[in-house]
Scaffold this motif. Structure first.
Motif, short mmCIF file in Angstrom:
data_model
loop_
_atom_site.label_atom_id
_atom_site.label_comp_id
_atom_site.label_asym_id
_atom_site.label_seq_id
_atom_site.Cartn_x
_atom_site.Cartn_y
_atom_site.Cartn_z
N ALA A 1 0.83 -1.20 0.00
CA ALA A 1 0.00 0.00 0.00
C ALA A 1 0.87 1.25 0.00
O ALA A 1 0.57 2.23 -0.70
N MET A 2 1.96 1.23 0.78
CA MET A 2 2.85 2.39 0.80
C MET A 2 3.60 2.53 -0.51
O MET A 2 3.89 3.65 -0.96
N ALA A 3 3.92 1.41 -1.17
CA ALA A 3 4.58 1.48 -2.47
C ALA A 3 3.66 2.13 -3.50
O ALA A 3 4.09 2.95 -4.32
N VAL A 4 2.38 1.78 -3.45
CA VAL A 4 1.41 2.38 -4.36
C VAL A 4 1.27 3.87 -4.07
O VAL A 4 1.19 4.70 -4.99
N ARG A 5 1.27 4.23 -2.79
CA ARG A 5 1.19 5.65 -2.43
C ARG A 5 2.38 6.42 -2.97
O ARG A 5 2.25 7.50 -3.55
N ASP A 6 3.59 5.86 -2.79
CA ASP A 6 4.80 6.54 -3.29
C ASP A 6 4.75 6.67 -4.81
O ASP A 6 5.12 7.70 -5.37
N ALA A 7 4.31 5.60 -5.48
CA ALA A 7 4.22 5.63 -6.94
C ALA A 7 3.20 6.66 -7.40
O ALA A 7 3.40 7.36 -8.40
N ALA B 1 0.22 0.14 -12.16
CA ALA B 1 0.65 -1.25 -12.33
C ALA B 1 1.88 -1.31 -13.23
O ALA B 1 2.84 -2.05 -12.95
N GLY B 2 1.88 -0.53 -14.31
CA GLY B 2 3.03 -0.51 -15.20
C GLY B 2 4.27 0.04 -14.52
O GLY B 2 5.37 -0.48 -14.68
N TYR B 3 4.09 1.09 -13.76
CA TYR B 3 5.22 1.72 -13.07
C TYR B 3 5.83 0.77 -12.05
O TYR B 3 7.06 0.70 -11.88
N LEU B 4 4.98 0.04 -11.33
CA LEU B 4 5.44 -0.86 -10.28
C LEU B 4 5.79 -2.25 -10.80
O LEU B 4 6.23 -3.10 -10.02
N HIS B 5 5.54 -2.49 -12.10
CA HIS B 5 5.75 -3.83 -12.67
C HIS B 5 4.96 -4.87 -11.88
O HIS B 5 5.46 -5.93 -11.51
N GLN C 1 -5.60 -4.41 -4.81
CA GLN C 1 -5.61 -4.92 -3.43
C GLN C 1 -4.89 -3.96 -2.49
O GLN C 1 -5.36 -3.68 -1.38
N ALA C 2 -3.75 -3.42 -2.95
CA ALA C 2 -3.00 -2.48 -2.12
C ALA C 2 -3.79 -1.19 -1.91
O ALA C 2 -3.77 -0.61 -0.82
N MET C 3 -4.50 -0.74 -2.94
CA MET C 3 -5.30 0.48 -2.81
C MET C 3 -6.45 0.26 -1.82
O MET C 3 -6.78 1.16 -1.04
N GLN D 1 -6.76 2.76 6.40
CA GLN D 1 -6.01 3.59 7.33
C GLN D 1 -6.97 4.48 8.09
O GLN D 1 -7.87 5.09 7.51
N ARG D 2 -6.80 4.55 9.38
CA ARG D 2 -7.74 5.25 10.26
C ARG D 2 -7.69 6.75 10.03
O ARG D 2 -6.63 7.36 9.99
#
Length: 237
Positions: A115-121, A139-143, A151-153, A159-160
């Motif tokens: 989830a944090m990787a998606v946020r950073d991306a 998805a393309g950026y994160l491969h 799922q990560a989103m 998050q509270r």
């Protein structure tokens, strides 16, 4: 003449304090000045974690209390600089705050990392594109597979949000009763392969994004998130 600030000034004040005998009237004053000198550093570290679902004022309070513990725990007779001791201590407290308070339900650590990787991306692609990236672009950026990104989103949404019945500002936080034993942490890290130790140092020591960690290691951002997740799981065993 202005009073010097910053971790170097704090280290100098603590060295002066260590030279005084117990009970000397100047010890309390030097401790207070040492804390005040590094408060800007604590605020700066807290601001690096802003925008992640927790109020900035709360993060500054966490960082400030961690600074107090760093001042009290630092041994100026050791060769380590005050910044080298205090920054990991403050960052560790901020991360602990997020683990304890920022998730409304129990989410596996690996999924939190994704989830944090998606946020950073999302932050990085928004800057490049001038708009919020689509799921397919993430998805393309994160491969990664689009389903993994989705799922990560979904995990990030649990998050509270700040609650109206939060503790009154300034009340003692039981999370600050203990600072992790640094020697024990070093021993645990020593059991990990060199690549995993480097990944943890880049992410949590240097504060790099997943994309930056991935670039340093020559892997994809999603691979970096998975590597970090496995490393953290190994440390908890």
């Amino acid at each position: 003449m202005s009073t010097p600030t910053g971790p170097r000034a704090t280290g100098a004040l603590l060295r002066r304090r260590a030279d005084l005998p117990d009970g000397h009237p100047d010890r309390a004053r030097l401790r207070r000045e040492a804390i005040l000198a590094s408060l800007p550093m604590a605020r700066h570290l807290a601001q690096r974690y802003a925008g992640r679902g927790e109020p900035l004022d709360d993060l500054i309070q966490v960082a400030s209390l961690a600074l107090v513990q760093a001042v009290d725990g630092y041994d100026p007779r050791r060769p380590e600089s005050f910044a080298g001791y205090a920054v990991p201590t403050i960052q560790g407290m901020l991360r602990k705050h997020f683990r304890d308070h920022a998730w409304a339900m129990r989410v596996p650590r690996q999924l939190q990392e994704r989830a944090m990787a998606v946020r950073d991306a999302t932050e990085e692609l928004t800057g490049r594109l001038g708009r919020t990236p689509r799921r397919s672009e993430l998805a393309g950026y994160l491969h990664a597979e689009p389903a993994t990104v989705a799922q990560a989103m979904r995990a990030a949404r649990v998050q509270r949000l700040p609650s109206l019945d939060q503790a009154v500002a300034g009340a003692p936080d039981p999370g600050f009763d203990r600072v992790d034993d640094r020697l024990a942490v070093r021993q645990l890290l020593g059991r990990l392969p060199a690549r995993e130790r480097r990944a943890l140092a880049l992410r949590y020591g240097d504060g790099l994004t997943y994309a930056a960690v991935a670039a340093e290691l020559g892997i994809s951002a999603s691979g970096a998130a998975l590597l970090l997740g496995r490393s953290l799981d190994a440390l908890r065993r």
